[in-house]
Design an enzyme around this catalytic site. Sequence first.
Site, short mmCIF file in Angstrom:
data_model
loop_
_atom_site.label_atom_id
_atom_site.label_comp_id
_atom_site.label_asym_id
_atom_site.label_seq_id
_atom_site.Cartn_x
_atom_site.Cartn_y
_atom_site.Cartn_z
N ASP A 1 -55.43 15.39 13.62
CA ASP A 1 -56.14 14.20 13.16
C ASP A 1 -57.59 14.58 12.85
O ASP A 1 -58.23 15.33 13.59
CB ASP A 1 -56.09 13.10 14.23
CG ASP A 1 -56.49 11.74 13.67
OD1 ASP A 1 -55.62 10.86 13.56
OD2 ASP A 1 -57.69 11.57 13.34
N GLY B 1 -54.51 -1.62 13.96
CA GLY B 1 -55.30 -0.45 13.59
C GLY B 1 -54.65 0.47 12.58
O GLY B 1 -55.19 1.54 12.30
N SER C 1 -54.23 2.15 9.41
CA SER C 1 -55.11 2.29 8.25
C SER C 1 -54.51 3.13 7.16
O SER C 1 -54.98 3.10 6.01
CB SER C 1 -56.46 2.88 8.68
OG SER C 1 -56.28 4.16 9.24
N HIS D 1 -46.65 7.29 10.73
CA HIS D 1 -47.12 8.47 11.46
C HIS D 1 -47.11 8.19 12.95
O HIS D 1 -47.48 7.11 13.39
CB HIS D 1 -48.51 8.90 10.99
CG HIS D 1 -49.51 7.79 10.93
ND1 HIS D 1 -49.54 6.87 9.90
CD2 HIS D 1 -50.51 7.45 11.78
CE1 HIS D 1 -50.53 6.02 10.11
NE2 HIS D 1 -51.14 6.34 11.25
N HIS E 1 -48.86 9.19 16.33
CA HIS E 1 -50.00 9.86 16.95
C HIS E 1 -49.52 10.52 18.23
O HIS E 1 -48.89 9.87 19.07
CB HIS E 1 -51.07 8.83 17.35
CG HIS E 1 -51.74 8.12 16.23
ND1 HIS E 1 -53.00 8.45 15.78
CD2 HIS E 1 -51.35 7.07 15.47
CE1 HIS E 1 -53.36 7.63 14.80
NE2 HIS E 1 -52.37 6.78 14.59
P1 AMP Z 1 -53.79 4.77 11.80
O1 AMP Z 1 -55.15 4.17 11.99
O2 AMP Z 1 -52.82 4.54 12.93
O3 AMP Z 1 -53.19 4.39 10.45
O4 AMP Z 1 -54.02 6.33 11.80
C1 AMP Z 1 -54.52 7.01 10.71
C2 AMP Z 1 -55.11 8.27 11.26
O5 AMP Z 1 -55.29 9.18 10.18
C3 AMP Z 1 -56.49 8.09 11.91
O6 AMP Z 1 -56.43 8.51 13.26
C4 AMP Z 1 -57.41 8.96 11.05
O7 AMP Z 1 -58.39 9.62 11.81
C5 AMP Z 1 -56.44 9.93 10.42
N1 AMP Z 1 -56.83 10.51 9.16
C6 AMP Z 1 -57.35 9.86 8.09
N2 AMP Z 1 -57.57 10.71 7.07
C7 AMP Z 1 -57.15 11.94 7.52
C8 AMP Z 1 -57.13 13.25 6.95
N3 AMP Z 1 -57.55 13.49 5.69
N4 AMP Z 1 -56.66 14.27 7.70
C9 AMP Z 1 -56.25 14.05 8.97
N5 AMP Z 1 -56.24 12.84 9.55
C10 AMP Z 1 -56.69 11.80 8.85
#
Ligand code: AMP
Length: 113
Positions: free
Chosen positions: A30, A92, A94, A99, A101
């Site tokens: 991440d 949360g 985004s 995915h 975590h």
């Molecule tokens: P969510 O908020 O559950 O949708 O998780 C999205 C995750 O993607 C967040 O923890 C971000 O920090 C991560 N993220 C966003 N852009 C990138 C990227 N380019 N490479 C790796 N992680 C990313």
Amino acid sequence: MNDCLFCRIISGEIPSKKVYEDEHTYAFEDINPQAPTHVLVVPKKHIRGLKEARGEDSELIGLCHLAAANIARQRSIEDGYRTVLNVGPRAGQSVFHLHVHLIGGRGLQWPPG
Ligand code: AMP
Ligand code: ZN
């Protein structure tokens, strides 16, 4: 989907720190880690999120979790880690490519915020 961030990461168009890859899944660090281990495990198939997943996606979702468990074992964080899917913007989510975590390497509070 070429307008999806994680599809572009899977294809290599956008760089990532790859942790693991197989036929169906891709795992990477991440970019904004919330713990010493914070890895995202995604299905290579574009699925928008858990609430959009269908019965045919159940094996992929399981494979993502098993990949997370294998990464946790390799990193010796099996004394406590969490696999989390944020579902919907109010939780949360985004990025709208499903995915998991994998968060660990420190003590984790319950309930999460
Ligand atoms: P969510 O908020 O559950 O949708 O998780 C999205 C995750 O993607 C967040 O923890 C971000 O920090 C991560 N993220 C966003 N852009 C990138 C990227 N380019 N490479 C790796 N992680 C990313
Ligand atoms: Zn995607």
